[in-house]
Design a protein around this motif. Sequence first.
Motif, PDB file in Angstrom:
ATOM      1  N   CYS A 148      -6.990  13.505  -7.882  1.00 20.01           N
ATOM      2  CA  CYS A 148      -6.182  13.741  -6.676  1.00 20.01           C
ATOM      3  C   CYS A 148      -6.804  14.775  -5.744  1.00 20.01           C
ATOM      4  N   TYR A 149      -7.795  15.563  -6.252  1.00 19.91           N
ATOM      5  CA  TYR A 149      -8.453  16.613  -5.477  1.00 19.91           C
ATOM      6  C   TYR A 149      -7.458  17.596  -4.849  1.00 19.91           C
ATOM      7  N   GLY A 150      -6.384  17.856  -5.582  1.00 23.29           N
ATOM      8  CA  GLY A 150      -5.421  18.849  -5.109  1.00 23.29           C
ATOM      9  C   GLY A 150      -4.290  18.272  -4.293  1.00 23.29           C
ATOM     10  N   GLY A 151      -4.258  16.948  -4.156  1.00 27.28           N
ATOM     11  CA  GLY A 151      -3.168  16.319  -3.422  1.00 27.28           C
ATOM     12  C   GLY A 151      -3.309  16.417  -1.918  1.00 27.28           C
ATOM     13  N   CYS A 152      -2.268  15.967  -1.240  1.00 30.11           N
ATOM     14  CA  CYS A 152      -2.259  15.919   0.228  1.00 30.11           C
ATOM     15  C   CYS A 152      -2.059  17.315   0.817  1.00 30.11           C
ATOM     16  N   TRP A 153      -2.860  17.637   1.835  1.00 29.76           N
ATOM     17  CA  TRP A 153      -2.763  18.958   2.469  1.00 29.76           C
ATOM     18  C   TRP A 153      -1.453  19.137   3.227  1.00 29.76           C
ATOM     19  N   VAL A 154      -0.901  18.072   3.746  1.00 31.86           N
ATOM     20  CA  VAL A 154       0.379  18.187   4.442  1.00 31.86           C
ATOM     21  C   VAL A 154       1.502  18.408   3.432  1.00 31.86           C
ATOM     22  N   MET A 155       1.430  17.732   2.302  1.00 35.97           N
ATOM     23  CA  MET A 155       2.429  17.937   1.246  1.00 35.97           C
ATOM     24  C   MET A 155       2.387  19.375   0.729  1.00 35.97           C
ATOM     25  N   ARG A 156       1.217  19.999   0.802  1.00 38.83           N
ATOM     26  CA  ARG A 156       1.094  21.391   0.356  1.00 38.83           C
ATOM     27  C   ARG A 156       1.924  22.332   1.222  1.00 38.83           C
ATOM     28  N   GLU A 157       2.208  21.918   2.441  1.00 43.42           N
ATOM     29  CA  GLU A 157       3.024  22.745   3.329  1.00 43.42           C
ATOM     30  C   GLU A 157       4.432  22.964   2.761  1.00 43.42           C
TER      31      GLU A 157
ATOM     32  N   GLN B 249       0.860  -1.184   0.000  1.00 44.16           N
ATOM     33  CA  GLN B 249       0.000   0.000   0.000  1.00 44.16           C
ATOM     34  C   GLN B 249       0.891   1.227   0.000  1.00 44.16           C
ATOM     35  N   ILE B 250       0.592   2.182  -0.864  1.00 38.05           N
ATOM     36  CA  ILE B 250       1.386   3.403  -0.888  1.00 38.05           C
ATOM     37  C   ILE B 250       0.622   4.497  -0.154  1.00 38.05           C
ATOM     38  N   GLY B 251       1.336   5.303   0.624  1.00 44.75           N
ATOM     39  CA  GLY B 251       0.725   6.217   1.579  1.00 44.75           C
ATOM     40  C   GLY B 251      -0.263   7.212   1.004  1.00 44.75           C
ATOM     41  N   GLU B 252      -1.154   7.686   1.881  1.00 46.98           N
ATOM     42  CA  GLU B 252      -2.210   8.618   1.478  1.00 46.98           C
ATOM     43  C   GLU B 252      -1.679   9.970   1.035  1.00 46.98           C
ATOM     44  N   ASN B 253      -0.401  10.274   1.336  1.00 46.32           N
ATOM     45  CA  ASN B 253       0.126  11.566   0.902  1.00 46.32           C
ATOM     46  C   ASN B 253       0.416  11.582  -0.596  1.00 46.32           C
ATOM     47  N   LEU B 254       0.268  10.431  -1.247  1.00 47.03           N
ATOM     48  CA  LEU B 254       0.291  10.362  -2.714  1.00 47.03           C
ATOM     49  C   LEU B 254      -1.051   9.785  -3.164  1.00 47.03           C
ATOM     50  N   PRO B 255      -2.104  10.593  -3.148  1.00 44.37           N
ATOM     51  CA  PRO B 255      -3.440  10.064  -3.446  1.00 44.37           C
ATOM     52  C   PRO B 255      -3.655   9.715  -4.916  1.00 44.37           C
ATOM     53  N   PHE B 256      -2.785  10.213  -5.789  1.00 47.98           N
ATOM     54  CA  PHE B 256      -2.888   9.907  -7.223  1.00 47.98           C
ATOM     55  C   PHE B 256      -1.470   9.716  -7.747  1.00 47.98           C
ATOM     56  N   LEU B 257      -1.282   8.722  -8.616  1.00 48.82           N
ATOM     57  CA  LEU B 257       0.059   8.329  -9.039  1.00 48.82           C
ATOM     58  C   LEU B 257       0.310   8.533 -10.527  1.00 48.82           C
ATOM     59  N   ALA B 258      -0.496   9.409 -11.157  1.00 48.85           N
ATOM     60  CA  ALA B 258      -0.338   9.727 -12.573  1.00 48.85           C
ATOM     61  C   ALA B 258      -0.397   8.442 -13.410  1.00 48.85           C
ATOM     62  N   GLU B 259       0.561   8.244 -14.309  1.00 48.51           N
ATOM     63  CA  GLU B 259       0.529   7.086 -15.220  1.00 48.51           C
ATOM     64  C   GLU B 259       0.645   5.747 -14.493  1.00 48.51           C
ATOM     65  N   TYR B 260       1.109   5.796 -13.228  1.00 51.43           N
ATOM     66  CA  TYR B 260       1.302   4.562 -12.457  1.00 51.43           C
ATOM     67  C   TYR B 260       0.067   4.176 -11.636  1.00 51.43           C
TER      68      TYR B 260
END
Length: 360
Positions: free
Chosen positions: A333-342, A242-253
């Motif tokens: 992705c809905y804008g990605g992870c809010w923590v990553m936005r920091e 399982q890959i973490g929630e801070n990468l909610p979308f993985l593009a081509e992968y």
Amino acid sequence: MISNIWYKIVKLKDNIFFSDFNYYLTKGKVLPPYYVLWDCSRRCNLNCAHCGAVKEKYDKELTTEQIKNLIDQLAKIKVRFFAATGGEPLLRKDILEVMKYATDKGIKTGLATNGFFIDEKKAKEIKDVGILSIQISLDGTEKTHNNIRGNNLSFQKATKAIKLLQAQKLKLVSVATTITPMNFNDLKKLKKILLNLGVKTWRICVIMPIGRAERKKLLLSPKQLKELFEFISSNKDKIKIQIGENLPFLAEYETKIRKSPLVCPVGFTACCIGVDGNVRGCPEMPDVEKFREGSILEKPFIDIWRNGFKRYRSREAINTNEKCMFCKNKEDCYGGCWVMREGNIQCIYDLLGANAPKIA
């Protein structure tokens, strides 16, 4: 082909759920969270290079009675799962008492730990209080793991904890690994270690830009991230990864790695109770004013859940960020992870060194 169809079906079901959730809110009704995480302590016996939990210090922690009062409230609204993280949860003397209290109230429980304090006696106690799932942190081979964790016994303790917990036949004993350039080259060796230990579920994360991980040198390069995705894609049938929630979308992968979409659950199915009672989205979110939704010491939990989390429920990120607004994948992705936005590293295309596809 079948997996892609299933992915689309789950995506449709998710969209219906989010739409229904917000519709019920307009009618004054709120669906309860599926699970609540408890950031129970920032105390820890290790000194990890990538630790995000050092981002705040607290003078006080919630007392046993205060957290039991919260559990009473969660049981009343039928929250299904309650898990403790930290810091190191086992440094709280009351942690197993609290977990048993939740279990006795009909709530399933889990624990995330570095495993250092789990001996045969503690493993049995964990089983006896009814904890269903345990996540142990393991970041590489013995030398690498000990270097990252700042303790020469940490690998030995973690692997022994895994064996002891498996012997107790817990429902799930999983391993969590944070991948940085410090342990990137250990991936294949670590996979072999986990398979030899009989681990069935492996949670892999990249760093979030908080605490000691604010250092960009701990972030994988685009080349390394692509190689990580290829590694997961080629090994997912050997061990559940399982890959973490801070990468909610993985593009081509995305569909190469995931059988179903992963959407940030904050404000819809999950939230976090902080060390001193402040409620925020998840344990990784900094415990600062802009992320706080209220305190359980001041308001009933259900009121905080009903009236808070507006930015997540309204999808503020994709409606206010110009780059997100015109991205073709904004509703993936809905804008990605809010923590990553920091750290302004929320966009998967930036992380992969690629250009985000724009709406035609």
